[in-house]
Design a protein around this motif. Structure first.
Motif, PDB file in Angstrom:
ATOM      1  N   ALA A 139      76.962  14.227  -2.753  1.00  0.00           N
ATOM      2  CA  ALA A 139      77.326  13.292  -1.692  1.00  0.00           C
ATOM      3  C   ALA A 139      78.539  12.468  -2.080  1.00  0.00           C
ATOM      4  O   ALA A 139      79.339  12.093  -1.225  1.00  0.00           O
ATOM      5  CB  ALA A 139      76.155  12.370  -1.388  1.00  0.00           C
ATOM      6  N   ARG A 140      78.671  12.170  -3.382  1.00  0.00           N
ATOM      7  CA  ARG A 140      79.767  11.293  -3.775  1.00  0.00           C
ATOM      8  C   ARG A 140      81.069  12.048  -4.053  1.00  0.00           C
ATOM      9  O   ARG A 140      82.130  11.437  -4.068  1.00  0.00           O
ATOM     10  CB  ARG A 140      79.358  10.477  -4.998  1.00  0.00           C
ATOM     11  N   THR A 141      80.989  13.355  -4.334  1.00  0.00           N
ATOM     12  CA  THR A 141      82.226  14.052  -4.674  1.00  0.00           C
ATOM     13  C   THR A 141      82.808  14.844  -3.509  1.00  0.00           C
ATOM     14  O   THR A 141      84.000  15.124  -3.518  1.00  0.00           O
ATOM     15  CB  THR A 141      82.012  15.035  -5.840  1.00  0.00           C
ATOM     16  N   PHE A 142      81.996  15.211  -2.518  1.00  0.00           N
ATOM     17  CA  PHE A 142      82.520  16.104  -1.491  1.00  0.00           C
ATOM     18  C   PHE A 142      82.986  15.355  -0.248  1.00  0.00           C
ATOM     19  O   PHE A 142      82.196  15.021   0.614  1.00  0.00           O
ATOM     20  CB  PHE A 142      81.497  17.192  -1.140  1.00  0.00           C
ATOM     21  N   SER A 143      84.279  15.103  -0.180  1.00  0.00           N
ATOM     22  CA  SER A 143      84.867  14.542   1.035  1.00  0.00           C
ATOM     23  C   SER A 143      85.544  15.685   1.795  1.00  0.00           C
ATOM     24  O   SER A 143      85.462  16.837   1.402  1.00  0.00           O
ATOM     25  CB  SER A 143      85.874  13.455   0.690  1.00  0.00           C
ATOM     26  N   VAL A 144      86.221  15.355   2.892  1.00  0.00           N
ATOM     27  CA  VAL A 144      86.787  16.422   3.724  1.00  0.00           C
ATOM     28  C   VAL A 144      87.749  17.327   2.957  1.00  0.00           C
ATOM     29  O   VAL A 144      87.802  18.526   3.222  1.00  0.00           O
ATOM     30  CB  VAL A 144      87.487  15.854   4.977  1.00  0.00           C
ATOM     31  N   ALA A 477      93.445  11.184   7.476  1.00  0.00           N
ATOM     32  CA  ALA A 477      92.970  10.115   6.607  1.00  0.00           C
ATOM     33  C   ALA A 477      94.061   9.695   5.627  1.00  0.00           C
ATOM     34  O   ALA A 477      94.152   8.536   5.242  1.00  0.00           O
ATOM     35  CB  ALA A 477      91.725  10.555   5.858  1.00  0.00           C
ATOM     36  N   ARG A 488      92.045  14.052  -5.265  1.00  0.00           N
ATOM     37  CA  ARG A 488      90.763  13.797  -5.918  1.00  0.00           C
ATOM     38  C   ARG A 488      90.497  14.931  -6.895  1.00  0.00           C
ATOM     39  O   ARG A 488      90.901  16.069  -6.651  1.00  0.00           O
ATOM     40  CB  ARG A 488      89.661  13.728  -4.857  1.00  0.00           C
TER      41      ARG A 488
ATOM     42  N   GLU B 243      80.727  11.388   4.647  1.00  0.00           N
ATOM     43  CA  GLU B 243      82.123  11.144   4.286  1.00  0.00           C
ATOM     44  C   GLU B 243      82.306   9.687   3.852  1.00  0.00           C
ATOM     45  O   GLU B 243      83.078   9.395   2.946  1.00  0.00           O
ATOM     46  CB  GLU B 243      83.010  11.470   5.491  1.00  0.00           C
ATOM     47  N   MET B 245      80.099   7.903   2.291  1.00  0.00           N
ATOM     48  CA  MET B 245      79.604   7.806   0.916  1.00  0.00           C
ATOM     49  C   MET B 245      80.563   8.436  -0.070  1.00  0.00           C
ATOM     50  O   MET B 245      80.708   7.970  -1.194  1.00  0.00           O
ATOM     51  CB  MET B 245      78.246   8.487   0.810  1.00  0.00           C
ATOM     52  N   ALA B 246      81.216   9.524   0.350  1.00  0.00           N
ATOM     53  CA  ALA B 246      82.153  10.207  -0.547  1.00  0.00           C
ATOM     54  C   ALA B 246      83.461   9.426  -0.675  1.00  0.00           C
ATOM     55  O   ALA B 246      84.322   9.798  -1.460  1.00  0.00           O
ATOM     56  CB  ALA B 246      82.433  11.605  -0.041  1.00  0.00           C
ATOM     57  N   GLY B 248      85.739   8.900   1.757  1.00  0.00           N
ATOM     58  CA  GLY B 248      86.805   9.333   2.646  1.00  0.00           C
ATOM     59  C   GLY B 248      86.978   8.434   3.855  1.00  0.00           C
ATOM     60  O   GLY B 248      87.969   8.545   4.570  1.00  0.00           O
TER      61      GLY B 248
END
Lengths: 525, 491
Positions: A139-144, A477, A488, B243, B245-246, B248
């Motif tokens: 949850a903390r490492t995977f952004s868009v 973003a 990242r 997102e 939480m990540a 973004g």
């Protein structure tokens, strides 16, 4: 802690009702998975009114068993008819089907079953050991940006594993991606390539497309062969003589025990490969929005990279089938992790599961591991139970599937067509989907005649819109800066992997080209 | 069982369909048994008429099935009702739809099947529901998007195309930030946004969706430009929260129940909810009004049917819905699933639909919202990239000889081409006549024709087609309740 575990064991293994539910769900799941057009998601949604009246543990038992069995059963039409029952099976359709044509149908299905069970059990173990910590990490490492690269990697894998040259795979992939553009774009809410037709607003549904590209195109291919009847005779010669004489197989091998034993033995010799596939499946399954389909493509591609016989892939590789099957069942358990920990569904099935959990007064969240530990342990145990029941249900399903191979083609082909039409219509009750299936069938037939495989087209349709969404979301973003894709650490890692994957063959090709160009020039001069 | 439907003298569907089903099953069973026996007998030198005799038997069995419910102008409801859900299986709306379906089945006494007609930000489902036959057998779970889509020019369909039956939920929007975010109250966030326009990123749904409108409304209220926070278009609340939480995103705008798990886990904080007063379920979360921002913005869900549905049908349905929605079971479900329960009957619901339509119209057509739609990347950028790549790969394929025929494709025969055309024609036939003739007749015709053309002896072709089509119909339409074309005979 231990009290909860013992309670869970009692709830799961010592309740005749749970056993009954598990067995019934297994039969239902195998059927739903094996009929093209009926998906695991639909199976779960149809079960909601029934599950509603059950206690939490039997309800979860039904859902876990159902998905495990349905996702395996997708392999049966995949191997026998070249129609993937679920998109996850599409990664090795060509391999499985060609092996069946070579008369190894029993073995392929045995390998699928044994690998699926092994993958499912391994996924359950991962769920037991690492669920909370892995969910937090993911949850903390995977952004868009990370998702963008992941989807691109998944698509690249489809190109890598497809038969023939990578260029053909790329061409097929781009056809799929272009098809995915049709309809109202999710990001801009703007209609594209709809030709002004309101039906096209919702885009091209990948399930009818998949049924068309694989199933209908296979029917057309058979029909197109100059002498259909004689082809049947050829095919029947591939069968073992004993099988031809009897309607049913010999009683000593009624359950296909020898094929199972062989499959288990070969899995044991490839245990490290199986471990790798299951890990890939479980980890990708854990990422919301990825799931079993990407998991199995990536796993087959990795399998091809490390294989000693990479040329077999896409043309009948038992290793590819085994690794893909293991990954997709491992991904199932993975998808439950974010669902349990954050109530963020890992795939469409777990999205429904969250709803059922809430209905049953079970609130997903980090607290679930302490507040409702017995439910969590029950889910773990149910995954193990479901995979054990799958061995029996799967064996029975494979035996029943054997009937398909004993049916002459001239009877079988119209039956397949009926199932294709019914399945395509059943998804949304829409004639437009049937039309899509027909057109895609013809497209698939044409591509097949040019030796371009349909797998990348399907994955392109599935992943096209999410890929575009992530692309635009990441850029928006970062206010239009392309650095967004590398800023990242995990994104940079995935990005470099994807670029290397694409640039290596391109550079190799270019170098070969210049070298041969120089040779040409030296020859002419 | 609903008292109203059972009291009327009518052709009872329950009995009728059970009779059809059981006779169908018995008939099929007998056919399978006898055909097996016949095949055995024929192999061991039985007479040649045996297969023809079987066909006659089939025809008799099928003929016995046709009269079931001859009078088709029965009291509503007498056959399964379709409940259209415009959103995907597994989402919040789908959950409500399935719960409602369970309740309605008990009240109406007929099956209620949920069909997920998804896509195009809700346009698909709402359009299909509004254009359905106005007979009360297709009802729609309408969502707040109905008040918004036509203002954005995505569809001509609006609330005027529906006859409202009942409203069952109102969910106000709320603003969320990560647990380690520097803003403790909404006031601090307001100040930050005003001081640093276009620095923060927010999401919660697609561009122009309900939670986007909520965010834009908030920005306008606090005197900032409506694009002072960049909106990242995402497909729903859960990916947006993931997102957030990540890292973004900085702000997520969605309903409180959607974020409940993360809220309870302390991963995120809610700075305010856009309701008239604090919600009973979340007493610690202040409203925007309390914090000096005059904004109330709510999503809603309700049931509607096509506008021309007759009064008597609408009355039955509305009464049944009222009993379901006001029932303890449904209220308990809504509380557990975290939806904010509400109820409005047809008259009240239709007034509030008109009111909400006006207020969304003001928001969406106002200047404040116009400059929000402009994204950094246009809608044709990605397609252009793809087309470029596709062209390059096609050129490379052609120049390297990749498009030339392979060994496997050298054979061409007119007979083969004709057979391909026949299969495609079969699919086309299904598209053209299945709606009129129903699944059984169309499916049987296609199967039997193709088998006969492929050289199967015609008695076998007829028998196999008949058994299979009937079996598929029984399993799909009756047991699994998967939609199949119904046709004039009802099957």
């Amino acid at each position: 802690m231990e009290g909860a575990f013992i309670q869970a064991v009692q709830q799961v293994f010592f309740s005749p009702y749970v056993w009954f539910v598990v067995i019934a769900a297994a039969i239902y799941g195998v059927f739903m998975g094996a009929v093209p057009g009926l998906t695991a998601t639909m199976a779960v949604a149809l079960l909601i009114p029934v599950v509603y009246f059950m206690d939490p543990v039997p309800a979860l038992a039904a859902l876990v068993t159902l998905t495990a069995c349905a996702i395996f059963a997708g392999d049966i039409p995949n191997a026998l008819l070249r129609i993937p029952g679920t998109p996850a099976s599409a990664a090795y359709t060509e391999d499985a089907y060609r092996l069946t044509l070579l008369g190894k149908g029993d073995r392929v299905l045995a390998v699928c079953l044994i690998s699926s069970v092994a993958g499912g059990l391994f996924g359950a173990v991962i769920l037991i050991l690492f669920a909370p910590s892995l969910a937090q990490l993911a949850a903390r490492t995977f952004s868009v940006a990370e998702y963008f690269w992941l989807y691109l990697l998944g698509l690249s894998c489809a190109v890598i594993v497809s038969r023939g040259s990578m260029l053909r795979g790329l061409f097929a992939l781009i056809i799929g991606l272009l098809l995915s553009l049709v309809g109202l774009s999710a990001v801009h809410a703007e209609a594209r390539l709809t030709l002004g037709r309101p039906e096209l607003y919702q885009g091209i549904n990948f399930i009818p497309a998949m049924i068309g590209l694989f199933g209908v195109s296979e029917i057309l291919r058979n029909m197109f062969a100059p002498r259909l009847g004689e082809q049947t005779a050829d095919a029947s010669e591939l069968r073992e003589p004993a099988e031809r004489r009897r309607w049913f197989a010999r009683p000593t091998d009624l359950l296909g025990i020898s094929a199972m034993r062989e499959a288990s033995a070969s899995l044991w010799t490839r245990k490290l490969h199986a471990l790798r596939s299951s890990t890939i499946g479980a980890v990708i399954g854990m990422l919301p929005g990825a799931g079993a389909d990407i998991g199995s493509w990536v796993s087959v591609a990795a399998s091809k990279r490390f294989s000693s016989k990479p040329n077999e892939y896409g043309r009948g590789s038992m290793e590819g089938v085994s690794d893909g099957a293991a990954a997709k069942n491992a991904a199932l358990a993975g998808a439950w992790v974010p669902a349990l920990v954050f109530a963020i569904p890992g795939d469409s099935v777990t999205a429904i599961v969250i709803g059922v959990l809430l209905m049953k007064d079970v609130t997903p969240g980090p607290d679930i591991f302490t507040a409702q530990a017995d439910i969590v342990y029950s889910i773990y145990l149910l995954f193990i139970l479901a995979n054990l029941v799958l061995i029996v249900a799967g064996t029975a399903a494979i035996r029943a599937g054997g009937l398909i191979r004993r049916t002459p083609k001239r009877v079988l082909l119209p039956i397949i067509l009926l199932f294709c039409i019914t399945g395509a219509y059943a998804i949304n009750g829409s004639y437009f989907d049937v039309l899509v299936m027909g057109i895609m069938g013809f497209v698939g037939f044409l591509l097949d005649r040019r030796d371009i495989s349909a797998g990348p087209v399907v994955l392109g349709i599935i992943l096209g819109s999410p890929l575009e969404e992530r692309f635009i979301q990441a850029l928006t973003a970062a206010d239009g800066s392309f650095l967004a894709f590398f800023s990242r650490p995990v994104a940079a890692l995935l990005g470099v992997t994807a670029l290397v994957l694409w640039l290596t063959p391109a550079i190799a090709w270019a170098m070969k080209r210049t070298r041969s160009g120089q040779e040409d020039r030296s020859l002419t001069s | 069982m609903g008292g109203s439907s059972a009291a009327h003298p009518k052709c009872s569907t329950d009995e009728g369909s059970t009779a059809i089903n059981s006779s169908l099953m018995i008939g099929i069973f007998m056919l399978i048994k006898s055909s097996c026996a016949a095949v055995r007998w024929r192999r061991h030198g039985g007479p040649a008429w045996i297969s023809r005799g079987l066909v006659v038997a089939c025809v008799i069995v099928l003929g016995g099935l046709t009269p079931g419910c001859a009078d088709r102008r029965e009291e509503y409801p007498s056959r399964p009702v379709i409940l259209i859900c415009p959103w995907t299986a597994g989402g919040g709306t789908d959950r409500v739809a399935r719960q409602l379906a369970v309740g309605l089945e008990g009240e109406l006494g007929v099956p209620v099947n949920v069909v997920n007609a998804t896509g195009a930000a809700g346009v698909t489902g709402h359009t299909r529901g509004a254009l359905a036959r106005p007979d009360g057998y297709t009802i729609t779970l309408m969502t707040v998007e109905l008040s918004m889509l036509h203002w954005r020019g995505l569809t001509p369909i609006s609330y005027a195309d529906y006859r409202p039956a009942a409203l069952m939920n109102r969910d106000p929007a709320a603003l969320f930030v990560r647990k380690d975010a520097p803003w403790q109250t909404l006031k601090e966030l307001n100040a930050h946004v005003r001081a640093h326009p276009r620095q923060l990123r927010a999401s919660g749904t697609a561009m122009g969706g309900i939670w986007h409108v909520a965010l834009a409304g908030w920005l306008t209220e606090i005197g900032a430009r409506s694009d002072a926070v960049r909106w990242i278009s995402m497909e729903g609340a859960s990916p947006s929260l993931q997102e957030l939480m990540a890292g973004g995103l900085d702000i997520v705008s969605c309903s409180l129940p959607e974020a409940r798990s993360l809220l309870d886990a302390g991963e995120i904080r809610a700075l305010g909810v856009m309701a008239d007063e604090r919600l009973a379920e979340f007493p610690n979360i202040p409203t925007l009004k309390e914090q000096g921002v005059e904004l109330v913005l709510e999503g809603w869900r309700g049931i509607g049917m096509p506008a021309e549905t007759p009064d008597e049908v609408s009355r039955v349905l509305a009464a049944a819905l009222e009993r379901v929605v006001k029932g303890d079971e449904f209220r308990r479900f809504m509380a557990r699933a975290g939806f904010n329960w509400a109820f409005e009957g047809p008259a009240e619901f239709s007034r509030s639909l008109a009111r909400m339509d006006r207020s969304f119209g003001t928001l969406l057509t106002g200047d404040a919202f116009k400059n929000m739609g402009e994204g950094t990347i246009g809608p044709m950028v990605f397609p252009a990239i793809l087309l470029g790549l596709g062209f390059i790969s096609l050129v490379m394929l052609v120049t390297t000889g990749g498009m030339s025929r392979t060994e496997s494709s050298d054979s061409f025969s007119w007979r083969g081409a004709w057979r391909v055309a026949e299969v495609l024609g079969g699919i086309l036939l299904y598209l053209l006549v299945a709606e009129a003739l129903g699944f059984l007749v169309t499916g049987f015709a296609i199967m039997a024709f193709l088998m006969w053309r492929l050289g199967v002896r015609w008695p076998v072709a007829l028998l196999v087609s008949l058994i299979l089509v009937a079996l598929v119909y029984q399993v799909f339409a009756v047991y699994l309740r998967v939609p199949l074309p119904q046709g004039i005979f009802g099957w």
